[in-house]
Each structure stands twice: as C-alpha cells, then as structure tokens.
Design a protein around this motif. Structure first.
Motif, short mmCIF file in Angstrom:
data_model
loop_
_atom_site.label_atom_id
_atom_site.label_comp_id
_atom_site.label_asym_id
_atom_site.label_seq_id
_atom_site.Cartn_x
_atom_site.Cartn_y
_atom_site.Cartn_z
N TYR A 137 2.50 -5.92 -3.77
CA TYR A 137 1.85 -5.21 -2.68
C TYR A 137 1.81 -3.71 -2.98
O TYR A 137 2.70 -3.16 -3.63
CB TYR A 137 2.58 -5.46 -1.35
CG TYR A 137 2.68 -6.93 -1.00
CD1 TYR A 137 1.62 -7.58 -0.37
CD2 TYR A 137 3.82 -7.67 -1.33
CE1 TYR A 137 1.70 -8.94 -0.06
CE2 TYR A 137 3.91 -9.02 -1.03
CZ TYR A 137 2.84 -9.65 -0.40
OH TYR A 137 2.92 -10.99 -0.10
N ASN A 138 0.75 -3.07 -2.49
CA ASN A 138 0.61 -1.61 -2.54
C ASN A 138 0.76 -1.05 -3.95
O ASN A 138 1.57 -0.16 -4.22
CB ASN A 138 1.62 -0.95 -1.59
CG ASN A 138 1.40 -1.36 -0.14
OD1 ASN A 138 0.25 -1.56 0.29
ND2 ASN A 138 2.47 -1.51 0.61
N ARG A 143 -0.67 1.20 -6.79
CA ARG A 143 -1.57 2.34 -6.98
C ARG A 143 -2.09 2.27 -8.41
O ARG A 143 -1.34 2.48 -9.37
CB ARG A 143 -0.83 3.65 -6.72
CG ARG A 143 -0.31 3.75 -5.29
CD ARG A 143 0.66 4.90 -5.08
NE ARG A 143 0.04 6.19 -5.33
CZ ARG A 143 0.33 6.98 -6.36
NH1 ARG A 143 1.21 6.58 -7.28
NH2 ARG A 143 -0.25 8.15 -6.50
N GLU A 192 -0.33 0.97 -13.23
CA GLU A 192 0.32 1.17 -11.93
C GLU A 192 1.00 2.53 -12.00
O GLU A 192 1.93 2.75 -12.77
CB GLU A 192 1.34 0.05 -11.69
CG GLU A 192 1.59 -0.23 -10.21
CD GLU A 192 2.33 0.90 -9.52
OE1 GLU A 192 1.82 1.43 -8.52
OE2 GLU A 192 3.41 1.26 -10.00
N LEU A 209 -5.96 1.43 -4.33
CA LEU A 209 -4.69 0.92 -3.83
C LEU A 209 -4.87 -0.58 -3.58
O LEU A 209 -5.68 -0.98 -2.75
CB LEU A 209 -4.29 1.62 -2.53
CG LEU A 209 -3.04 1.08 -1.83
CD1 LEU A 209 -1.79 1.36 -2.66
CD2 LEU A 209 -2.90 1.67 -0.43
N THR A 222 -3.57 -3.38 -1.88
CA THR A 222 -2.61 -3.67 -0.82
C THR A 222 -2.00 -5.05 -0.98
O THR A 222 -0.88 -5.30 -0.53
CB THR A 222 -3.29 -3.56 0.56
OG1 THR A 222 -4.44 -4.42 0.58
CG2 THR A 222 -3.72 -2.12 0.82
N ARG A 223 -2.75 -5.96 -1.63
CA ARG A 223 -2.21 -7.30 -1.90
C ARG A 223 -2.76 -7.77 -3.24
O ARG A 223 -3.97 -7.73 -3.47
CB ARG A 223 -2.58 -8.29 -0.79
CG ARG A 223 -1.88 -9.64 -0.92
CD ARG A 223 -2.08 -10.47 0.33
NE ARG A 223 -3.43 -10.96 0.47
CZ ARG A 223 -3.87 -12.13 -0.03
NH1 ARG A 223 -3.04 -12.92 -0.67
NH2 ARG A 223 -5.12 -12.50 0.16
N THR A 256 -8.12 -4.39 -1.58
CA THR A 256 -8.01 -3.05 -2.17
C THR A 256 -8.59 -2.00 -1.23
O THR A 256 -9.46 -2.29 -0.39
CB THR A 256 -8.76 -2.97 -3.51
OG1 THR A 256 -10.16 -3.18 -3.29
CG2 THR A 256 -8.23 -3.99 -4.50
#
Length: 480
Positions: A241-242, A244, A268, A302, A304-305, A322
C-alpha cells in the motif's frame, strides 16, 4: 513405433490432405511431440489446439484427433502432419515408456477429470524432456567440446522447441547457450571455462526440474517464476500500500515465443526498491486492445493499493489503484538519485553474488550516477566517484565523438544507441541507430542492466534528467 518413409505417409491420404499437412509442419504448428513403443502423440495448433494420437496395432495405424474432420476421415491433415514429422525427424519425439495421452473417445466426459489428466500428461512430457536433457549433458561431458557430431547437435536443437512448449524456459535458454558455444567451436576457439560453466548450468537446471517433477520437491516461488513461467493469481500476490513510484525506464521487448513485453521500470522512492510493471501481449492477438502497447508511467504516482508477484528482484508489480503524486518533480528526482549507485564495486559485488544462483536472471537492473563518460582503450566507460571504470555495452567510436562536437544531431537521432552484437543482447529492428544520447545530454543518472560473466558491462536503456526519465533505446527490441 516403427520408422516410416514419406511415401508410406503419402499413401494414407489424398493429395490435398497431404499438402495441407505439409503446411502444418512447415508452419511449426506441431507441439508436445512424444512417443512410446507403439504410440505417437502431439498437439497441433490449428483453429484451436487439437490433440492427435496415432497407435500402431497389428500392422495398421489407428489415428485419433479432436478436430471435426477426424469424424469423417481415417487420417485428417493433423494426423498426417504428425506422421510427416515422424518420417522426417523422429528425434523430435520425446520417448517415454507409456504415452499419457488418451484417445479423444476414451477421454472422461467431466471437465475436472480432463483437466487432471492433462496435468498428468504435461508433467510426464516435461519429465521425459528433462530426462533427455540430462542424458545429453552426460554425453557432452564424455565427448568434450570437440567431440560433438553434427547428428548429436541436431538432436540437441530438436529438444529446444519441446522445452519451449512445455514452459521449461530456463532449461531451454541453458540448452540454446550450450548449442551456441558448440557451433562457435567449429569456426573459432571457445573458452573452455565458458563451455564448462554452460554445461554445469544446464545440468543444474535440469536436475532441479527433475527433483521438482519426479521427486515432488517444491521449487521456491522465485524459481517457479523464472524456470517454469508460472501464472500467478491475485491471491498469490503480496499486498502493498501507498507506494511512491517514479518510472526510471520503459521497454518494449519482442520474444521468439511470439509475445511482446511492455515494461515500466519503477522505483519506490522511500526505499529505493526497483519494481517492474509488465504487460504481456501476444504478437498476433485478435483484438486491437490486446495488441496495444502499455502506456508509459511518465508521471510520478502513488499506488494506494498494489500487489507484488513472487520472483527474483526486481519483482513484478500489479497496480490496482493509483493517484498522481503532488510533490514537485525536482524533489522526486532528488529522492531517486539518493538511491542510485555512485561507486561500482558494491554494485558489481551484488551482481556477482546474484550469479552464484544458477537459476537467477543473468542481468541486474540498476540506477547509476557516473561522474563522467570516458573513451579509453577503444571502449566507452562510466567513471565513478573513485575513478573506477565500468565498461559501457555500446559502440561508441572516436568518429562519433568527433561528429558530436561538430554536427548537432536531431532529437530522435540523439536518443538512439547501438548495443554490441553479442549473443543474447537486444537489437533494434529499425534503421541505423546512433549512440549519441549518452554524450549529448548531461544526465543526472543512467538506468540500465549490469550484464556479462567474463566481463561485467553496463547496458543503458534510459537516462534521468531534471524532468524525469528519457529513453535511450527507441522502438521494439528483439530478444534473440
């Protein structure tokens, strides 16, 4: 199964059927060729895959095929194609004590039982191919590099398509590398260490697969992915998760197996972990959507999942949800640069450690920050902060350097480079590219692959500048 001549095969059918069967053989549509003492078995890629089983009994041949035409003809074109292959190249048929294929009439009606039987059948064919590979390794060890006869070399080559069809891709690659060295030895001296290493890698790979199929020893997930190309489901992925993410490079690679890989290389930013988002597209997909290229991730995002696939690093990632990253791009670039290698020795040590695993990919994606690109001893090099030089896997000539200073190239021309013509490297399939991109721009960092065993080289595919990543390689690459 007794040998046959083409005249004997031709006598089994009419002229049109034989001609169509020849086209099937010429089109490489025969897969999973296998035999026992009395049975030939194959799958034929027609309008859809058809299963063929031909049994010799009491001096006659009985053919079964799952195609519609087999209901009205004793020998359909698919069965004749299998017999043509048997007459021309019997060594292509993997031998087993008992072929696991059933005739179509004897197959269970229930789908679950058919699927279970197909799994057993496939595993049996894989085991037979692995047995043949291990026997070949033993013979090669006994004969030596210079003792390989042309007929035996052809038998080795005939193994490769079966291994490809059975998804034993790492074993196929190891076999093809060995065949390549044997062929080279006929015209040029071959390094004995290279040959020994290739032979050992082939044996280790075949032995690991033998233990997996025959002795039921489970392979680690990363080896399943690398050696057998396992298909993973969402439930198999590790949830994350999350994340970047910043795209460092983008590639389109065409494979001999008939597929194209569209790859976004992502970093990442919090950890520096490299990930790959991959679309696998069949080259001859019926729909435009399937053939379309995966878009680049040109904007930082980003996730998110997300889900992380099993496998060797850099691992494949599936992005479910995203959002765009709101931070200034310059700050994101600076964060990526903090994770780049500035000294080559730790990077090379990491790569050499990876090579100790015979099943790991023979390349290491990485982001590097060279101090400068230099020309020395007829070779382009990357210099690190310590002055250590790392060879670049590009053809950079003094003439190109001189021309660069005199004649500014077009933007497109400046963003191409020419890989060295070495086995297994990618090659561009258009025009005559130039390697001026590395020299024309002030790159903040370069992204690419560390490759090679006798000599470690860096093969760049993109460069990082103030606005993000820019490709150095343009167009679809073809993997040989």
């Amino acid at each position: 199964m007794q040998p046959m001549s083409l005249d004997e095969v031709r006598a089994l059918c009419d002229h049109a059927t034989y001609r169509n069967a020849e086209q099937i053989v010429a089109g490489n549509q025969l897969l999973h060729l296998a035999r026992s003492e009395t049975v030939l078995y194959a799958q034929v890629q027609g309008t859809k895959p058809y299963t063929v089983r031909i049994e010799a009994s009491g001096g006659t041949l009985n053919a079964k095929c799952t195609c519609p035409a087999a209901r009205f003809s004793k020998f359909c074109k698919h069965a004749i194609a299998v017999l043509i292959a048997w007459a021309q190249s019997p060594e292509r048929f993997v031998y087993g004590e008992q072929t696991q294929a059933e005739s179509p009439a004897a197959q269970p009606a229930r789908r679950g039982k058919r699927a279970a039987k197909a799994t057993v059948e496939r595993t049996d064919l894989q085991s037979q191919s692995i047995d043949r590979t291990l026997k070949a390794v033993q013979e090669l060890a006994e004969r030596g590099l210079t003792g390989v006869q042309p007929a035996f070399l052809e038998q080795l080559k005939a193994l490769a398509p079966n291994l490809e069809a059975l998804k034993a891709r790492r074993l196929k690659q190891a076999l093809e590398r060995l065949v390549q060295l044997i062929e080279q030895a006929h015209t040029n001296p071959v390094n004995e260490e290279q040959y020994t290493r290739a032979l050992l890698r082939l044996w280790l790979t075949a032995r690991a697969l033998e233990e997996h199929f025959r002795e039921r020893r489970p392979l680690p997930d990363e080896q399943l992915e690398e050696m057998l190309g396992r298909t993973w489901r969402d439930k198999d992925l590790q949830p994350r998760y999350n994340l970047r993410l910043l795209e460092l490079g983008y590639e389109n690679i065409q494979l001999p197996s008939g597929f194209r890989l569209d790859i976004s290389h992502l970093m990442e930013l919090d950890t520096g972990e490299l990930l790959r988002e991959i679309k696998i597209a069949p080259l001859h997909a019926p729909s435009r959507e399937a053939q379309a290229f995966k878009p680049r991730r040109s904007e930082p995002l980003l996730a998110t999942r997300a889900g992380i696939y099993p496998g060797y690093p850099p691992k494949r990632v599936k992005l479910y949800e995203t959002l765009p990253l709101s931070e200034p791009r310059a700050e994101l670039i600076a964060q990526a640069l903090r994770h780049a290698y500035t000294e080559w020795q730790p990077l090379i040590s990491h790569y050499l450690q990876r090579l100790l695993d015979p099943f790991a990919p023979r390349e290491l994606p990485c982001l590097v920050r060279p101090q400068q690109i230099v020309w020395q001893e007829g070779q382009a090099w990357l210099a690190d902060v310590q002055g250590t030089l790392l060879p670049l896997q590009v053809e950079t000539t003094p003439t190109a350097l001189a021309r660069l200073n005199k004649e500014p190239a077009s933007e497109m021309e400046a963003l191409r480079w020419l890989p060295l013509a070495t086995p297994g490297t990618a090659r561009l399939n258009f025009g005559v590219p130039r390697e001026l991109a590395l020299l024309r721009r002030s790159w903040l960092a370069l992204f690419g692959y560390l490759e090679g065993e006798d000599e470690v080289r860096f093969r760049p595919i993109s460069g990082l500048h103030e606005q993000g990543a820019l490709p150095i390689v343009w167009g679809v690459q073809v993997r040989s």
